[in-house]
Design a protein around this motif. Sequence first.
Motif, PDB file in Angstrom:
ATOM      1  N   MET A   1     -23.363   8.374  20.767  1.00 61.66           N
ATOM      2  CA  MET A   1     -22.652   7.092  19.896  1.00 61.66           C
ATOM      3  C   MET A   1     -21.824   7.726  18.899  1.00 61.66           C
ATOM      4  O   MET A   1     -21.959   8.701  18.087  1.00 61.66           O
ATOM      5  N   GLY A   2     -20.524   7.261  18.865  1.00 65.74           N
ATOM      6  CA  GLY A   2     -19.804   7.618  18.156  1.00 65.74           C
ATOM      7  C   GLY A   2     -19.853   7.157  16.490  1.00 65.74           C
ATOM      8  O   GLY A   2     -20.794   6.397  16.514  1.00 65.74           O
ATOM      9  N   LEU A   3     -19.043   7.511  15.911  1.00 65.92           N
ATOM     10  CA  LEU A   3     -19.117   6.800  14.427  1.00 65.92           C
ATOM     11  C   LEU A   3     -18.015   5.678  13.866  1.00 65.92           C
ATOM     12  O   LEU A   3     -16.922   5.851  14.526  1.00 65.92           O
ATOM     13  N   THR A   4     -18.714   4.971  13.156  1.00 66.51           N
ATOM     14  CA  THR A   4     -17.663   3.826  12.619  1.00 66.51           C
ATOM     15  C   THR A   4     -16.502   4.591  11.609  1.00 66.51           C
ATOM     16  O   THR A   4     -16.979   5.811  11.264  1.00 66.51           O
ATOM     17  N   ALA A   5     -15.484   3.973  11.121  1.00 70.02           N
ATOM     18  CA  ALA A   5     -14.769   4.724  10.291  1.00 70.02           C
ATOM     19  C   ALA A   5     -15.468   4.840   8.798  1.00 70.02           C
ATOM     20  O   ALA A   5     -15.399   5.723   8.275  1.00 70.02           O
ATOM     21  N   ILE A   6     -16.344   3.891   8.403  1.00 64.64           N
ATOM     22  CA  ILE A   6     -17.098   4.066   7.340  1.00 64.64           C
ATOM     23  C   ILE A   6     -17.699   5.365   7.399  1.00 64.64           C
ATOM     24  O   ILE A   6     -17.949   6.109   6.214  1.00 64.64           O
ATOM     25  N   GLU A   7     -18.587   5.454   8.613  1.00 63.40           N
ATOM     26  CA  GLU A   7     -19.568   6.748   8.763  1.00 63.40           C
ATOM     27  C   GLU A   7     -18.527   8.059   8.480  1.00 63.40           C
ATOM     28  O   GLU A   7     -19.113   8.891   8.081  1.00 63.40           O
ATOM     29  N   LYS A   8     -17.518   7.939   9.154  1.00 65.02           N
ATOM     30  CA  LYS A   8     -16.680   9.108   9.335  1.00 65.02           C
ATOM     31  C   LYS A   8     -16.138   9.648   7.667  1.00 65.02           C
ATOM     32  O   LYS A   8     -16.238  10.610   7.720  1.00 65.02           O
ATOM     33  N   HIS A   9     -15.937   8.452   7.036  1.00 61.61           N
ATOM     34  CA  HIS A   9     -15.489   8.758   5.772  1.00 61.61           C
ATOM     35  C   HIS A   9     -16.809   9.278   4.979  1.00 61.61           C
ATOM     36  O   HIS A   9     -16.463  10.580   4.229  1.00 61.61           O
ATOM     37  N   LEU A  10     -17.677   8.996   4.940  1.00 58.53           N
ATOM     38  CA  LEU A  10     -19.064   9.402   4.413  1.00 58.53           C
ATOM     39  C   LEU A  10     -19.341  11.028   4.844  1.00 58.53           C
ATOM     40  O   LEU A  10     -19.921  11.657   4.209  1.00 58.53           O
ATOM     41  N   ALA A  11     -19.435  10.984   6.216  1.00 60.64           N
ATOM     42  CA  ALA A  11     -19.748  12.222   6.788  1.00 60.64           C
ATOM     43  C   ALA A  11     -18.589  13.459   6.437  1.00 60.64           C
ATOM     44  O   ALA A  11     -19.091  14.546   5.788  1.00 60.64           O
ATOM     45  N   ARG A  12     -17.441  13.036   6.208  1.00 67.91           N
ATOM     46  CA  ARG A  12     -16.207  13.967   5.948  1.00 67.91           C
ATOM     47  C   ARG A  12     -16.462  14.274   4.367  1.00 67.91           C
ATOM     48  O   ARG A  12     -16.761  15.473   3.944  1.00 67.91           O
ATOM     49  N   ALA A  13     -16.867  13.405   3.376  1.00 65.80           N
ATOM     50  CA  ALA A  13     -16.974  13.623   1.947  1.00 65.80           C
ATOM     51  C   ALA A  13     -18.403  14.348   1.718  1.00 65.80           C
ATOM     52  O   ALA A  13     -18.440  14.986   0.678  1.00 65.80           O
ATOM     53  N   SER A  14     -19.209  14.156   2.580  1.00 70.41           N
ATOM     54  CA  SER A  14     -20.629  14.990   2.445  1.00 70.41           C
ATOM     55  C   SER A  14     -20.673  16.255   3.033  1.00 70.41           C
ATOM     56  O   SER A  14     -21.726  17.046   2.996  1.00 70.41           O
ATOM     57  N   GLY A  15     -19.458  16.630   4.003  1.00 69.23           N
ATOM     58  CA  GLY A  15     -19.617  17.951   4.439  1.00 69.23           C
ATOM     59  C   GLY A  15     -20.562  17.934   5.578  1.00 69.23           C
ATOM     60  O   GLY A  15     -20.995  19.078   6.007  1.00 69.23           O
ATOM     61  N   MET A  16     -20.628  16.757   6.164  1.00 66.17           N
ATOM     62  CA  MET A  16     -21.516  16.586   7.530  1.00 66.17           C
ATOM     63  C   MET A  16     -20.917  16.444   8.766  1.00 66.17           C
ATOM     64  O   MET A  16     -19.841  15.505   8.675  1.00 66.17           O
ATOM     65  N   ALA A  17     -21.521  16.846   9.980  1.00 66.69           N
ATOM     66  CA  ALA A  17     -20.778  16.466  11.192  1.00 66.69           C
ATOM     67  C   ALA A  17     -20.655  15.059  11.487  1.00 66.69           C
ATOM     68  O   ALA A  17     -19.936  14.304  11.969  1.00 66.69           O
TER      69      ALA A  17
END
Lengths: 428, 180
Positions: A1-17
């Motif tokens: 399953m893909g990510l929501t934009a919110i999840e993408k923001h948090l993944a990027r800021a947390s250094g996670m895929a």
Amino acid sequence: MGLTAIEKHLARASGMASVAPGDIVHPDPDLVIVHDGYIAAAHRELGGLGIDRVFDPDRVVFVTDHDVIHATPLAAERARQNRLVAENWGISRFYDVGQGGQGHVFPMEEGLVRPGMFLLCYDMHCTNFGAVGALALRTGSEIITVLAQGTIWVQVPHTIKIELTGKLAPRVMARDLGFRLAADFVSGRYGPYDYRAIEVHGPALRHLPVAERIALCNTLTEIGLCATYFAPDEQTAKWHRDRGLAPGDAIAADPDAGYESELTIDLSAIEPQAVLPGGEQTIPLRSAELGRAVDHAYLGSCGSGTFDDLVVAADILRGRTVAAGTRFLVTPGSNATIARMEREGLGNVFRAAGAILLPAGCGPCAGGTMGPLGSGETSICTAAVNNFGRMGAKDADIFLASPATVAASAVAGVISDPRPFFAERSAT
Amino acid sequence: MNWVFRGRAHKFGDGVPLDNGFIPFRLAIGRVTDPQKLIPHLFEDVRSGFADAATAGDVIIGGTDFASGKPHAQGFIALQAMGIGMICESMPYNSLRAGVSSGLAFLTGCMGVSDMFEDGDGIEVDFSMGRVENLSSGESRSFPPLDSSLREIIDAGGSKGVLRRWWSEKQPVTMSGDMP
């Protein structure tokens, strides 16, 4: 399953895929914003723990917006303390009195907050930044952890998708939509909403400029949603183009993103709303006390202080005057907006109508430090909240409504539907 | 800290707010944070005499939307100082944050926990494992504990405890134990 934009923001800021709702992450903020009411307190709290510096002075922004005129000697002293703190911690981006403006508005106008950014902020209405595709989470007094360590624990929220269709009728504004949505969430109509993030999608976004998106982000905040988010699109590009700003990085949801729930709202069915005094009840404006005299009308602050909001009010005010017995206070969101108002003649429209232009900032909503309400008075305004005592006397009644409704009511001197004002204008 | 609490259950219902539920609003808005000033007023609006009746090791049993409203932490600060824990069926996220930040031992998302207890039952809870036992009825159930990263904060006494420890560990060795 893909990510929501919110999840993408948090993944990027947390250094996670990838991240999933419920995960605990420690995101690295691009920017941290602290407002005047908590700067000295944060310094005191950290000093009490022996901590004498912030994690990165270049990523910390201080804003004076809640009390810009220092209406009391105590306020002046606190502002002095804030300046000492900025100097002590080496905060170069300190938007003090007479500078930026309202801290949830001007950063988007100056490009300080751009699409793709992740922020941790002291004040809850940082959610405004979702209007340009940035994600900002409120920390409250836990901002001291962020200032010291440069991060804080964050639980990844569930995301709700809202599809907007249709088009708002003339003089019906995003604030009306926000009031209605907030009330419907609280009534349980759309399921759980505590600490949910909203992503707004749909064909109606073509007609929803950033100024209106700010109002929607702002209006949904108080009920406990953690973010309202608009992925950058042509309207966002226009906002940046108009201001000579770079567009930033667009973060949008994956096509197969997993939402907790999805709902569709037809904008053409939305009508003007009023939030009744105390904030517990929102009803269509036509069912409110139309004709009730207002002593105090107030436009602006964090949710309705953009140039576009002021244009709506000016269109109603032009050639008319504020009613005798009503004082109409206008708080532009930023110094840039004030400058544009003057360039384009709006300042004169407001002054000729008898409105009082206040400095950019939070205005009366920040606890009534200026332009407060007296005992038994009635206000209609675009404040963020309207609990009793918010702007002065505890027995004053505060109605919340859209900029159009507030301006129409200021002219009429009574709570008024703005749509006839538009019709009158169209007929001439 | 000792994560196992043993004492009496104090059962409350759904939706008990922080303001004028856990603690009078005037103490929250007055930003009172001294636990000794807060403790006598715990739950006084909904259960007078609570502070005298409760003791260390006791556990609050809450229903859904427990500790609701503005996330003022005064009630949590007082409970933590008294050595009292809390279990509820659900609570708002910002209240959860305030609980962690205050160093309170608690569990949330424990659907059905209200049905396990009558007010005053004996209780034993391991907050690190999520094991809850009614010592009066003998019923025992397990619930998910808080995330380990949040338990670390609680273990340090809350977010200020974390900062104090973190800053102390950053100082040169000669400075350790000699913090201002």
